[in-house]
Design a protein around this motif. Structure first.
Motif, short mmCIF file in Angstrom:
data_model
loop_
_atom_site.label_atom_id
_atom_site.label_comp_id
_atom_site.label_asym_id
_atom_site.label_seq_id
_atom_site.Cartn_x
_atom_site.Cartn_y
_atom_site.Cartn_z
N ALA A 176 -13.01 -1.94 6.87
CA ALA A 176 -13.90 -2.52 6.56
C ALA A 176 -14.62 -2.63 5.34
O ALA A 176 -15.21 -1.96 4.84
N TRP A 177 -14.55 -3.45 4.46
CA TRP A 177 -15.80 -3.89 3.35
C TRP A 177 -14.80 -3.11 2.38
O TRP A 177 -15.74 -2.49 1.63
N CYS A 178 -13.64 -2.49 2.16
CA CYS A 178 -13.14 -2.15 1.14
C CYS A 178 -12.53 -3.24 0.42
O CYS A 178 -11.36 -3.76 0.30
N ASP A 179 -12.81 -3.87 -0.22
CA ASP A 179 -12.91 -4.88 -1.23
C ASP A 179 -12.27 -5.14 -2.43
O ASP A 179 -11.35 -6.31 -2.73
N GLN A 180 -11.35 -3.93 -2.56
CA GLN A 180 -10.13 -3.70 -3.58
C GLN A 180 -9.27 -4.22 -2.78
O GLN A 180 -8.00 -3.73 -3.51
N ILE A 181 -8.99 -3.65 -1.84
CA ILE A 181 -7.44 -3.74 -0.82
C ILE A 181 -6.90 -5.43 -0.95
O ILE A 181 -7.38 -6.29 -0.85
N THR A 182 -5.53 -5.37 -1.03
CA THR A 182 -4.87 -6.83 -0.84
C THR A 182 -4.43 -6.74 -0.50
O THR A 182 -3.75 -5.52 0.58
N GLU A 183 -2.77 -7.83 0.14
CA GLU A 183 -2.49 -8.01 0.59
C GLU A 183 -0.57 -6.83 0.46
O GLU A 183 -0.65 -6.75 1.03
N ASN A 184 -1.20 -6.60 -1.01
CA ASN A 184 0.42 -5.56 -1.59
C ASN A 184 0.10 -4.34 -0.59
O ASN A 184 1.16 -3.08 0.06
N GLY A 185 -1.71 -3.71 -0.44
CA GLY A 185 -1.76 -2.64 0.28
C GLY A 185 -1.68 -3.06 2.07
O GLY A 185 -0.78 -1.75 2.26
N ILE A 186 -2.20 -4.06 1.91
CA ILE A 186 -1.55 -4.35 3.86
C ILE A 186 -0.02 -4.48 3.81
O ILE A 186 0.98 -3.70 5.01
N GLU A 187 0.45 -5.00 2.92
CA GLU A 187 2.67 -4.78 3.11
C GLU A 187 3.04 -3.37 2.81
O GLU A 187 3.87 -2.96 4.21
N ALA A 188 2.35 -2.41 2.05
CA ALA A 188 2.55 -1.45 1.82
C ALA A 188 2.15 -0.44 3.85
O ALA A 188 3.22 0.32 3.98
N LEU A 189 0.75 -1.40 4.02
CA LEU A 189 0.59 -0.30 5.18
C LEU A 189 1.98 -0.54 6.78
O LEU A 189 2.45 0.22 7.33
N ALA A 190 1.78 -1.58 6.52
CA ALA A 190 3.13 -2.05 7.59
C ALA A 190 4.18 -1.44 7.35
O ALA A 190 4.93 -1.64 8.77
N ARG A 191 5.02 -1.15 6.50
CA ARG A 191 6.11 -0.35 6.18
C ARG A 191 6.33 0.43 6.63
O ARG A 191 7.07 1.12 7.38
N GLY A 192 5.08 1.33 6.14
CA GLY A 192 5.16 2.60 6.56
C GLY A 192 4.66 3.26 8.15
O GLY A 192 4.69 4.22 9.07
N CYS A 193 3.64 2.36 8.66
CA CYS A 193 2.76 2.94 9.66
C CYS A 193 2.98 1.79 10.77
O CYS A 193 2.32 0.67 11.23
N ASN A 194 4.50 2.31 11.08
CA ASN A 194 4.24 0.74 12.60
C ASN A 194 3.98 0.72 14.02
O ASN A 194 4.25 0.66 14.72
N LYS A 195 3.10 2.05 14.14
CA LYS A 195 2.70 2.08 15.56
C LYS A 195 1.38 2.10 15.23
O LYS A 195 0.88 2.40 16.67
N LEU A 196 0.93 1.08 14.47
CA LEU A 196 -0.59 0.58 14.05
C LEU A 196 -1.03 -0.31 15.31
O LEU A 196 0.20 -0.73 15.79
N GLN A 197 -2.49 0.00 16.28
CA GLN A 197 -2.34 -0.47 17.03
C GLN A 197 -3.21 -1.41 17.30
O GLN A 197 -4.31 -2.29 17.38
N VAL A 198 -4.44 -0.80 16.14
CA VAL A 198 -5.73 -1.21 15.28
C VAL A 198 -6.56 -1.12 14.56
O VAL A 198 -5.86 0.10 13.54
N LEU A 199 -6.18 -2.34 13.86
CA LEU A 199 -6.44 -2.60 12.46
C LEU A 199 -7.86 -3.54 12.31
O LEU A 199 -7.97 -4.32 12.59
N ILE A 200 -8.53 -2.42 11.66
CA ILE A 200 -10.07 -3.17 10.64
C ILE A 200 -10.28 -3.58 9.45
O ILE A 200 -10.40 -2.34 9.02
N ALA A 201 -10.25 -5.19 9.64
CA ALA A 201 -10.04 -5.70 8.14
C ALA A 201 -11.61 -5.88 7.49
O ALA A 201 -11.38 -7.33 6.59
#
Length: 410
Positions: A176-201
């Motif tokens: 939350a409020w990490c305003d330098q994160i872009t969809e590229n970071g989100i893409e990387a996250l989804a690629r390696g953390c497929n057990k993610l249950q909660v995402l607060i952006a």
């Protein structure tokens, strides 16, 4: 000798020490450790000052599996975190450094090296940490399940790439409020953390788009809670993506996402039947049709915010009030600043036996009489409403304009 703020004689001190020694003799060390394990940080430190024996037991790493330093945030320097990590080592499972703004990357690197069994880490408000901290976590904290990086505004997409590479068990992440994160970071996250249950952006206003959510949907099928409030670039493409891959969604927070329409919510509702909590505040384009879709397909809905959804009318509330969720599950309904809502909506909600709270601020067509009838039917409900004083019409004849009652009082 001073003890506990009072002067004690030598005989009293001797008696006190004998009692403490007797406790240590009668209680096995394992039992004392078990008792100490239920104490907070302050109590443990106080016990550590009683005697040498208690100091050893109180500072035993097994008592420091869960540490919350929020109450001491002003005083926590990097050296404290380094010392704590050496003391706790592999015992530490949960650590909160929320608001500890003096803590920097080097301290957290040492922490990650020493406390490799950490499962839950809160760094919200640690404004000096950068990608370096996430690099350390990715390198050493492979058991990490829960991470809060809220308001750590220096982190970028590279931080999420490091977490993706090294923390595959991650289930909860707040950026939350990490305003330098872009969809590229989100893409990387989804690629390696497929057990993610909660995402607060929440508050990643400019940089997260539908493409980022598509990556989450395709890679994180276990997602149960998503907050993207304030991400104003998102469109119906986000709702379609969630409907296509995140069937376990239970909580969805979309406040301020003003481009969503009924068409997007139709797809979402038809595929995500487990939704329980939804925040749609300021989703200004939705109409009664969205409520019809939710009423028909989301039987577990318990909390719904429609504040500032100005196109919602009594018909939408009627559909909601007769939907599958209404009799047993609907508990909270927020309708602030919905100008088309009238007392008829309250009539439609009288069958919602589980309804605990309703918000009606600035609903100008709601009357006190309508609220009284609702309370008569649902005596335990909390109704939050505000009735603005009526401004009298201007005086005839072009004279000075009259003041409303509140202006006269002021």
């Amino acid at each position: 000798m001073m003890m506990n703020g009072s002067v004690r004689s030598r005989s009293e001190v001797s008696e006190y020490m004998e009692e403490e020694s007797l406790i240590c003799k009668r209680l096995p060390k394992e039992l004392i450790l078990r008792i100490f394990s239920h104490l907070d940080v302050v109590s443990l430190c106080r016990c550590g000052q009683v005697s040498k024996a208690w100091n050893i037991l109180a500072l035993d790493g097994s008592n420091w599996q869960r540490v919350d330093l929020f109450d001491f945030q002003v005083d926590i320097e990097s050296s404290v975190v380094e010392h704590l990590s050496r003391r706790c080592g592999g015992f530490l499972r949960q650590l909160s450094l929320r608001g500890c703004q003096s803590v920097q990357d080097r301290a957290l690197e040492i922490f990650a090296q020493n406390c490799r069994n950490i499962e839950s880490l809160c760094l919200a408000g640690c404004k000096k940490i950068t990608n370096g901290t996430c690099n350390s976590l990715g390198k050493f904290s492979h058991k990490l399940l829960w991470l809060d990086l809220g308001s750590c505004s220096l982190i970028t997409d590279n931080a999420l790439k490091a977490l993706s590479d090294g923390c595959p068990l991650l289930e909860y992440l707040s950026i939350a409020w990490c305003d330098q994160i872009t969809e590229n970071g989100i893409e990387a996250l989804a690629r390696g953390c497929n057990k993610l249950q909660v995402l607060i952006a929440k508050g990643c206003i400019l940089n997260i788009t539908d493409d980022g959510i598509r990556h989450i949907s395709s890679g994180c099928h276990l997602l149960e809670s998503l907050c993207v409030s304030g991400c104003t670039h998102l469109t119906d493409g986000t709702l379609v993506a969630l409907g296509a891959g995140c069937y376990q969604l239970r909580t969805l927070e979309l406040a301020g996402c003003s481009q969503f329409t009924d068409n997007g919510f139709m797809v979402l509702a038809r595929n995500c039947h487990h939704l329980e909590r939804m925040d749609l505040e300021e989703c200004v384009l939705i109409t009664d049709a969205t409520l019809g879709h939710l009423a028909a397909h989301c039987p577990w809905l318990s909390k719904l915010s429609l504040s500032h959804c100005e196109l919602i009318t009594d018909e939408g509330i009627r559909q909601l009030g007769t939907g599958a969720c209404a009799p047993e599950h609907l508990e909270v309904l927020e309708l602030d600043n919905c100008p088309l809502i009238t007392d008829a909506s309250l009539e439609h909600l009288m069958g919602c036996q589980s309804l605990e709270r309703i918000e009606l601020y600035d609903c100008q067509l709601i009357t006190r009489a309508g609220i009284r009838r609702l309370r008569a039917q649902l005596p335990n409900i909390k109704v939050h409403a505000y009735f603005a004083p009526v401004t009298p019409p201007p005086s005839v004849g072009g004279g000075r304009q009259r003041y409303c009652r509140c202006c006269v009082i002021l």
